[in-house]
Motif scaffolding. Structure first.
Motif, PDB file in Angstrom:
ATOM      1  N   VAL A   1       7.667  42.315  29.340  1.00  0.00           N
ATOM      2  CA  VAL A   1       6.973  43.260  30.226  1.00  0.00           C
ATOM      3  C   VAL A   1       7.992  44.076  31.020  1.00  0.00           C
ATOM      4  N   PHE A   2       8.975  43.403  31.595  1.00  0.00           N
ATOM      5  CA  PHE A   2       9.983  44.116  32.381  1.00  0.00           C
ATOM      6  C   PHE A   2      10.803  45.072  31.514  1.00  0.00           C
ATOM      7  N   LEU A   3      11.202  44.619  30.337  1.00  0.00           N
ATOM      8  CA  LEU A   3      11.961  45.503  29.445  1.00  0.00           C
ATOM      9  C   LEU A   3      11.105  46.698  29.025  1.00  0.00           C
ATOM     10  N   GLY A   4       9.835  46.441  28.772  1.00  0.00           N
ATOM     11  CA  GLY A   4       8.917  47.525  28.420  1.00  0.00           C
ATOM     12  C   GLY A   4       8.744  48.519  29.558  1.00  0.00           C
ATOM     13  N   LEU A   5       8.623  48.008  30.779  1.00  0.00           N
ATOM     14  CA  LEU A   5       8.491  48.896  31.941  1.00  0.00           C
ATOM     15  C   LEU A   5       9.735  49.772  32.101  1.00  0.00           C
ATOM     16  N   SER A   6      10.888  49.207  31.823  1.00  0.00           N
ATOM     17  CA  SER A   6      12.124  49.985  31.891  1.00  0.00           C
ATOM     18  C   SER A   6      12.097  51.138  30.890  1.00  0.00           C
ATOM     19  N   ILE A   7      11.624  50.849  29.692  1.00  0.00           N
ATOM     20  CA  ILE A   7      11.539  51.892  28.656  1.00  0.00           C
ATOM     21  C   ILE A   7      10.519  52.957  29.058  1.00  0.00           C
ATOM     22  N   VAL A   8       9.413  52.529  29.648  1.00  0.00           N
ATOM     23  CA  VAL A   8       8.388  53.484  30.093  1.00  0.00           C
ATOM     24  C   VAL A   8       8.960  54.410  31.167  1.00  0.00           C
ATOM     25  N   VAL A   9       9.641  53.834  32.151  1.00  0.00           N
ATOM     26  CA  VAL A   9      10.230  54.658  33.217  1.00  0.00           C
ATOM     27  C   VAL A   9      11.272  55.606  32.631  1.00  0.00           C
ATOM     28  N   ASP A  10      12.075  55.113  31.686  1.00  0.00           N
ATOM     29  CA  ASP A  10      13.075  55.961  31.033  1.00  0.00           C
ATOM     30  C   ASP A  10      12.400  57.108  30.280  1.00  0.00           C
ATOM     31  N   SER A  11      11.331  56.791  29.579  1.00  0.00           N
ATOM     32  CA  SER A  11      10.625  57.811  28.792  1.00  0.00           C
ATOM     33  C   SER A  11       9.949  58.856  29.672  1.00  0.00           C
ATOM     34  N   LEU A  12       9.533  58.442  30.853  1.00  0.00           N
ATOM     35  CA  LEU A  12       8.811  59.351  31.760  1.00  0.00           C
ATOM     36  C   LEU A  12       9.682  59.835  32.918  1.00  0.00           C
ATOM     37  N   GLN A  13      10.987  59.738  32.756  1.00  0.00           N
ATOM     38  CA  GLN A  13      11.868  60.047  33.884  1.00  0.00           C
ATOM     39  C   GLN A  13      11.673  61.458  34.429  1.00  0.00           C
ATOM     40  N   HIS A  14      11.431  62.424  33.566  1.00  0.00           N
ATOM     41  CA  HIS A  14      11.277  63.807  34.038  1.00  0.00           C
ATOM     42  C   HIS A  14       9.967  64.001  34.799  1.00  0.00           C
ATOM     43  N   GLN A  15       8.958  63.223  34.448  1.00  0.00           N
ATOM     44  CA  GLN A  15       7.689  63.301  35.164  1.00  0.00           C
ATOM     45  C   GLN A  15       7.730  62.495  36.470  1.00  0.00           C
ATOM     46  N   LEU A  16       8.440  61.378  36.470  1.00  0.00           N
ATOM     47  CA  LEU A  16       8.461  60.497  37.640  1.00  0.00           C
ATOM     48  C   LEU A  16       9.438  60.953  38.725  1.00  0.00           C
ATOM     49  N   GLN A  17      10.539  61.527  38.298  1.00  0.00           N
ATOM     50  CA  GLN A  17      11.595  61.847  39.259  1.00  0.00           C
ATOM     51  C   GLN A  17      11.158  62.800  40.375  1.00  0.00           C
ATOM     52  N   PRO A  18      10.348  63.829  40.096  1.00  0.00           N
ATOM     53  CA  PRO A  18       9.925  64.696  41.204  1.00  0.00           C
ATOM     54  C   PRO A  18       9.130  63.948  42.287  1.00  0.00           C
ATOM     55  N   PHE A  19       8.421  62.894  41.888  1.00  0.00           N
ATOM     56  CA  PHE A  19       7.604  62.142  42.848  1.00  0.00           C
ATOM     57  C   PHE A  19       8.393  61.020  43.523  1.00  0.00           C
ATOM     58  N   LEU A  20       9.242  60.370  42.752  1.00  0.00           N
ATOM     59  CA  LEU A  20       9.954  59.199  43.267  1.00  0.00           C
ATOM     60  C   LEU A  20      11.336  59.522  43.808  1.00  0.00           C
ATOM     61  N   GLY A  21      11.915  60.592  43.324  1.00  0.00           N
ATOM     62  CA  GLY A  21      13.316  60.881  43.626  1.00  0.00           C
ATOM     63  C   GLY A  21      14.198  60.164  42.610  1.00  0.00           C
TER      64      GLY A  21
ATOM     65  N   LYS B   1      14.839  46.666  33.845  1.00  0.00           N
ATOM     66  CA  LYS B   1      15.679  46.218  32.730  1.00  0.00           C
ATOM     67  C   LYS B   1      16.444  44.951  33.107  1.00  0.00           C
ATOM     68  N   PHE B   2      17.000  44.945  34.313  1.00  0.00           N
ATOM     69  CA  PHE B   2      17.769  43.787  34.762  1.00  0.00           C
ATOM     70  C   PHE B   2      16.883  42.548  34.858  1.00  0.00           C
ATOM     71  N   PHE B   3      15.692  42.700  35.436  1.00  0.00           N
ATOM     72  CA  PHE B   3      14.753  41.573  35.489  1.00  0.00           C
ATOM     73  C   PHE B   3      14.412  41.092  34.077  1.00  0.00           C
ATOM     74  N   GLY B   4      14.223  42.032  33.165  1.00  0.00           N
ATOM     75  CA  GLY B   4      13.906  41.668  31.785  1.00  0.00           C
ATOM     76  C   GLY B   4      15.027  40.901  31.113  1.00  0.00           C
ATOM     77  N   ILE B   5      16.251  41.365  31.310  1.00  0.00           N
ATOM     78  CA  ILE B   5      17.406  40.695  30.695  1.00  0.00           C
ATOM     79  C   ILE B   5      17.580  39.292  31.267  1.00  0.00           C
ATOM     80  N   VAL B   6      17.474  39.176  32.581  1.00  0.00           N
ATOM     81  CA  VAL B   6      17.627  37.856  33.211  1.00  0.00           C
ATOM     82  C   VAL B   6      16.497  36.925  32.759  1.00  0.00           C
ATOM     83  N   GLY B   7      15.294  37.459  32.643  1.00  0.00           N
ATOM     84  CA  GLY B   7      14.178  36.658  32.133  1.00  0.00           C
ATOM     85  C   GLY B   7      14.407  36.218  30.697  1.00  0.00           C
ATOM     86  N   TRP B   8      14.921  37.122  29.883  1.00  0.00           N
ATOM     87  CA  TRP B   8      15.258  36.823  28.480  1.00  0.00           C
ATOM     88  C   TRP B   8      16.260  35.671  28.429  1.00  0.00           C
ATOM     89  N   PHE B   9      17.317  35.786  29.236  1.00  0.00           N
ATOM     90  CA  PHE B   9      18.311  34.717  29.304  1.00  0.00           C
ATOM     91  C   PHE B   9      17.668  33.412  29.770  1.00  0.00           C
TER      92      PHE B   9
END
Length: 197
Positions: A142-162, A174-182
């Motif tokens: 889930v965490f790794l997937g969320l990282s990919i989603v944020v990466d894919s939507l970076q141009h749409q999210l950045q104006p709102f989030l900074g 991504k970091f939470f996902g990797i640590v969870g994987w480990f």
């Protein structure tokens, strides 16, 4: 192996005039950046590496045991996949190498990883669901997937989030996902080692 690497570095220096230090020193030192640059990324790579080593070492231990064939195949499959993810992260394969030096799009790389992960989940579904704490594995996905989603939507999210918050979310997930994987594979391997002692 170290000698071959050093000879390649020397050859590249001689024939391409790339300074030896570009290959032998840390990127932060070469670029003259503060020591903390890339801290979370580097920590993530250490966790990828630890997970890969755990899986492959455990595969080496359990592969001789006939009653642990599924476990050993599972560990080898995900150990090699983790190694691929480590190399991708470490050498920035999907970010730069594949993008600029090979005609392979980032989406195709993500799709390939997705297919490999899904294949592993399907092949080893019974083992994952019956023999392991699959919730931890699921959470890592889930965490790794969320990282990919944020990466894919970076141009749409950045104006709102900074930029800072968007990057924190992408890299934090991504970091939470990797640590969870480990954590998942550490628990799988340690549980099996304890049971076999």
């Amino acid at each position: 192996m170290p000698l071959v690497c050093l000879l390649l570095v020397l050859g590249t220096n001689i024939f391409a005039s790339i300074p030896v230090g570009n290959f032998t020193r840390e990127p932060v030192a070469v670029a003259g950046l503060p020591f903390y640059v890339g801290f979370i990324s580097n920590m993530g790579m250490l966790f990828w590496c630890a997970a890969a080593v755990l899986c492959i070492f455990s595969w080496l231990v359990f592969r001789q045991n006939e009653s642990e064939k599924t476990l050993s195949s599972f560990l080898l499959y995900f150990g090699l996949l983790t190694l691929a993810l480590l190399f991708d992260d470490f050498f920035q394969l999907h970010d730069y190498i594949f993008l600029f030096y090979l005609p392979i799009s980032e989406k195709l790389i993500f799709l390939s990883y997705g297919i490999l992960m899904l294949s592993g989940l399907i092949i080893f579904r019974d083992y994952i669901l019956m023999q392991t704490d699959f919730f931890v594995f699921f959470t890592a996905f889930v965490f790794l997937g969320l990282s990919i989603v944020v990466d894919s939507l970076q141009h749409q999210l950045q104006p709102f989030l900074g930029e800072d918050i968007r990057i924190l979310l992408e890299d934090g997930f991504k970091f939470f996902g990797i640590v969870g994987w480990f954590g998942y594979f550490a628990k799988v391997c340690l549980t099996k080692f304890r049971a076999s002692v």
